[in-house]
Design a protein around this motif. Structure first.
Motif, mmCIF file in Angstrom:
data_model
loop_
_atom_site.group_PDB
_atom_site.id
_atom_site.type_symbol
_atom_site.label_atom_id
_atom_site.label_comp_id
_atom_site.label_asym_id
_atom_site.label_seq_id
_atom_site.Cartn_x
_atom_site.Cartn_y
_atom_site.Cartn_z
ATOM 1 N N LEU B 139 -25.322 39.579 -13.710
ATOM 2 C CA LEU B 139 -26.743 39.342 -13.509
ATOM 3 C C LEU B 139 -27.231 38.347 -14.556
ATOM 4 O O LEU B 139 -27.054 38.546 -15.751
ATOM 5 N N THR B 140 -27.834 37.247 -14.074
ATOM 6 C CA THR B 140 -28.411 36.283 -15.005
ATOM 7 C C THR B 140 -29.815 36.745 -15.391
ATOM 8 O O THR B 140 -30.574 37.194 -14.534
ATOM 9 N N LEU B 141 -30.117 36.665 -16.659
ATOM 10 C CA LEU B 141 -31.421 37.123 -17.141
ATOM 11 C C LEU B 141 -32.330 35.913 -17.321
ATOM 12 O O LEU B 141 -31.907 34.867 -17.816
ATOM 13 N N TRP B 142 -33.582 36.075 -16.921
ATOM 14 C CA TRP B 142 -34.533 34.964 -17.044
ATOM 15 C C TRP B 142 -35.380 35.096 -18.283
ATOM 16 O O TRP B 142 -36.123 34.201 -18.641
ATOM 17 N N ASP B 143 -35.255 36.226 -18.930
ATOM 18 C CA ASP B 143 -36.067 36.503 -20.110
ATOM 19 C C ASP B 143 -35.195 37.131 -21.181
ATOM 20 O O ASP B 143 -34.243 37.837 -20.868
ATOM 21 N N ARG B 144 -35.574 36.888 -22.428
ATOM 22 C CA ARG B 144 -35.031 37.732 -23.494
ATOM 23 C C ARG B 144 -36.107 38.743 -23.852
ATOM 24 O O ARG B 144 -37.257 38.602 -23.427
ATOM 25 N N ALA B 145 -35.738 39.728 -24.667
ATOM 26 C CA ALA B 145 -36.762 40.631 -25.181
ATOM 27 C C ALA B 145 -37.764 39.788 -25.971
ATOM 28 O O ALA B 145 -37.386 38.793 -26.594
ATOM 29 N N THR B 146 -39.027 40.202 -25.926
ATOM 30 C CA THR B 146 -40.091 39.406 -26.541
ATOM 31 C C THR B 146 -39.766 39.080 -28.003
ATOM 32 O O THR B 146 -39.942 37.947 -28.453
ATOM 33 N N ALA B 147 -39.270 40.060 -28.703
ATOM 34 C CA ALA B 147 -38.990 39.869 -30.131
ATOM 35 C C ALA B 147 -37.929 38.793 -30.368
ATOM 36 O O ALA B 147 -37.855 38.220 -31.451
ATOM 37 N N PHE B 148 -37.107 38.530 -29.355
ATOM 38 C CA PHE B 148 -35.986 37.601 -29.533
ATOM 39 C C PHE B 148 -36.232 36.226 -28.935
ATOM 40 O O PHE B 148 -35.297 35.445 -28.743
#
Ligand SMILES: Nc1ncnc2c1ncn2[C@@H]1O[C@H](COP(=O)(O)OP(=O)(O)OP(=O)(O)O)[C@@H](O)[C@H]1O
Ligand SMILES: [Mg+2]
Lengths: 248, 303
Positions: B139-148
């Motif tokens: 699964l490709t992620l379009w976001d990182r965690a906000t902190a990162f």
């Protein structure tokens, strides 16, 4: 005096072999009770059932006023059952001091402590040193336990048992493989321990048995054939034939 | 202290990479360093089990997989708060470790290896079956965690997590708990007859190591911006064992050195030949034969 440890009707089979045959015996406070018998009589098997490493097929074990027959080895040890093994059982990769400190730690609050350097816990180290001094091997404290001589390992084994501050001590042939001089020193040490710990002593060395024991039980083919004072056993014909005769 | 120096040196090296990368390697170098650090967290936690506890788990990558999928699914579903993701990860990984640990730790030796392998594969197949989240393909992620969101923050968070993990494991190993764990590795019967419940202590170590590896998985998802069932596959568990052995089991710095060496060798050799494992395998055998305690033993003094 009341019994600290008592066994009744203990029975254990290995397949067809009856190794413990309806054994009943007890250990009273302040007493040294020796169990003697020829090789293969079932002495070690008896000790293992007491320590909880082997499950008996029948019978009951009472320790310190409670039945412990169903308890695991570690639960029995927590209640104060201390022991040494016939075959030396130490932590070879630990220093001598750490072997004994590990035993002291078992009696000193929780071991679910994840921080704080245990090697720097003074109380544990002091208690460990005291046990080593009692056995006269304090100068070996920093040596790797696996590097000790046989006699020193036997002494370490006893220091470990003492440092866990048990209520009774089960000793399976503490003199095994020791020289005469070492044995004599160990007998003297055990003599001094007798005051503090009831001893159940399995031993082949008759000098040790007659020097230490208040009572002697003779185990042959898993059965106790006689129990009495050392003098009574010495003069008991059956016991002599079964065991002492071989020695002479 | 002396034994910790190689690890501290490795941390300093990792800290210098972002600066170095401006002159050489660019983002290729930083992402390589991040992969090495994440691998190191996995290896540091696994060494608590293998090196100190004598529990040769062949399913440790499952925890990396769990962590990366918790992060991956949360991010896909729009939950980008790191605290929430970490809390979920810790909860799920701890529960999984507890359940599988209770079962696996009834066995020892080869049986333990096989049963942890089986649980690991179970996770691998479960993740492969998540068809809503990419199935086999990942699964490709379009976001990182906000902190990162910031690359630098992500980089130094991973370094921080590695240093913290290493420090934590070092402390645990030297604690009361660690002493019993280390003793039970050498002579379980004696430790039991001294009054220690070895099972409970091993289980606790198993949970600690699992949670730590799962957190590494969260970092991995954020770094790669992609999650894949392959993260949990047995080959990855094998890689983690190799890292631990290569670095030196039960040593202070071994797991960190091993991860560094593993990633460097993997990159170096795979740039030479596609069949880099053909060289890597024999090389590993040589290291195990000639440096019995792994890379760390070349530096460490025996106690
Ligand atoms: N795990 C086992 N399985 C089968 N038989 C066993 C087992 N352990 C011991 N035995 C047998 O049980 C008998 C008693 O053994 P045990 O070790 O208790 O004797 P012992 O009195 O301690 O002898 P020794 O004086 O040689 O130490 C022996 O015949 C031994 O071969
Ligand atoms: Mg015996």
């Amino acid at each position: 005096m009341s019994a600290v440890l008592s066994i009744s009707g203990l029975t254990k089979r290995f397949g067809a072999l009856l190794v413990t045959d309806d054994v009943s015996l007890d250990l009273k406070a302040g007493e040294c009770h020796a169990v003697i018998g020829p090789n293969g009589a079932g002495k070690t098997t008896l000790i293992h059932q007491l320590s909880g490493t082997l499950k008996p097929d029948a019978g009951a074990i009472h320790f310190d006023g409670q039945e412990v027959t169903a308890l695991s080895a570690y639960a029995r040890a927590r209640r104060g059952l201390g022991l040494t093994f016939q075959i030396t059982s130490i932590i070879p990769g630990f220093s001598v001091l750490e072997n004994v400190a590990l035993a002291a730690q078992a009696k000193d609050g929780s071991s679910y402590r994840f921080f704080g350097s245990v090697a720097r816990e003074r109380r544990l180290n002091e208690r460990a040193m005291a046990a080593l001094e009692l056995l006269g091997i304090e100068d070996r404290a920093q040596r790797l336990a696996g590097d000790l001589s046989h006699g020193e390992k036997r002494a370490l084994e006893l220091a470990v048992a003492i440092a866990s501050q048990p209520k009774v001590l089960l000793l399976d042939e503490p003199m095994a493989g020791m020289g005469r001089k070492e044995s004599a020193a160990l007998i003297a040490t055990l003599q001094s321990l007798k005051a503090d710990y009831p001893l159940l002593l399995v031993e082949h060395d008759m000098d040790a048995v007659f020097a230490l024991a208040d009572r002697v039980s003779v185990l042959v083919y898993g059965k106790i054939i006689a129990t009495g004072t050392p003098e009574e056993i010495r003069s008991n014909a059956e016991a002599r034939a079964a065991y002492l005769g071989e020695e002479a | 202290m002396r034994n910790a120096l190689p690890a501290l040196f490795a941390f300093a090296l990792f800290a210098a990479v972002p600066w170095l990368s401006e002159y050489w390697g660019g983002s290729y170098l930083t992402s390589l360093a991040m992969r090495a650090m994440i691998l190191a967290i996995g290896a540091v936690s696994l060494d608590l089990l293998i090196g100190h506890g004598g529990m040769v788990s062949f399913g440790h990558a499952a925890f990396l997989g769990i962590g990366s999928y918790v992060a991956g699914i949360a991010l896909t579903e729009g939950t980008t708060d790191l605290t929430t993701i970490l809390a979920l990860t810790v909860g799920i990984a701890a529960l999984f470790a507890l359940v599988t640990g209770v079962i696996s730790l009834r066995t020892t030796g080869v049986s333990f290896i096989m049963i942890t392998l089986a649980f690991g594969q179970m996770v691998f197949f479960t993740l492969s079956a998540l068809s809503d989240y990419g199935g086999d393909d990942g699964l490709t992620l379009w976001d990182r965690a906000t902190a990162f969101e910031e690359d630098t923050v992500l980089y130094f968070s991973i370094l921080g997590a590695l240093v913290a993990s290493w420090f934590l494991i070092t402390r645990i190993v030297g604690s009361r708990f660690g002493r019993v764990l280390r003793a039970a590795k050498q002579n379980e019967a004696r430790v039991e007859t001294l009054g220690y419940g070895v099972f409970g202590m091993r289980l606790t170590a198993y949970v600690i190591a699992g949670v730590m590896a799962a957190i590494a998985g969260v970092l991995l998802a954020n770094q790669a911006e992609f999650v894949s069932p392959a993260t949990a596959a047995w080959q990855r568990s094998g890689d983690l064992i190799i890292v631990v052995v290569l670095g030196g089991m039960g040593t202070r710095s071994g797991a960190v050195l091993g991860a560094l060496a593993f990633v460097a060798l993997e990159e170096g050799l795979s740039s030479l030949t596609h069949d880099w494992r053909l060289i890597f395998g024999p090389l590993l055998i040589l290291i195990v034969l000639y440096a019995k305690g792994g890379l760390a033993s070349l530096w460490e003094r025996r106690v």
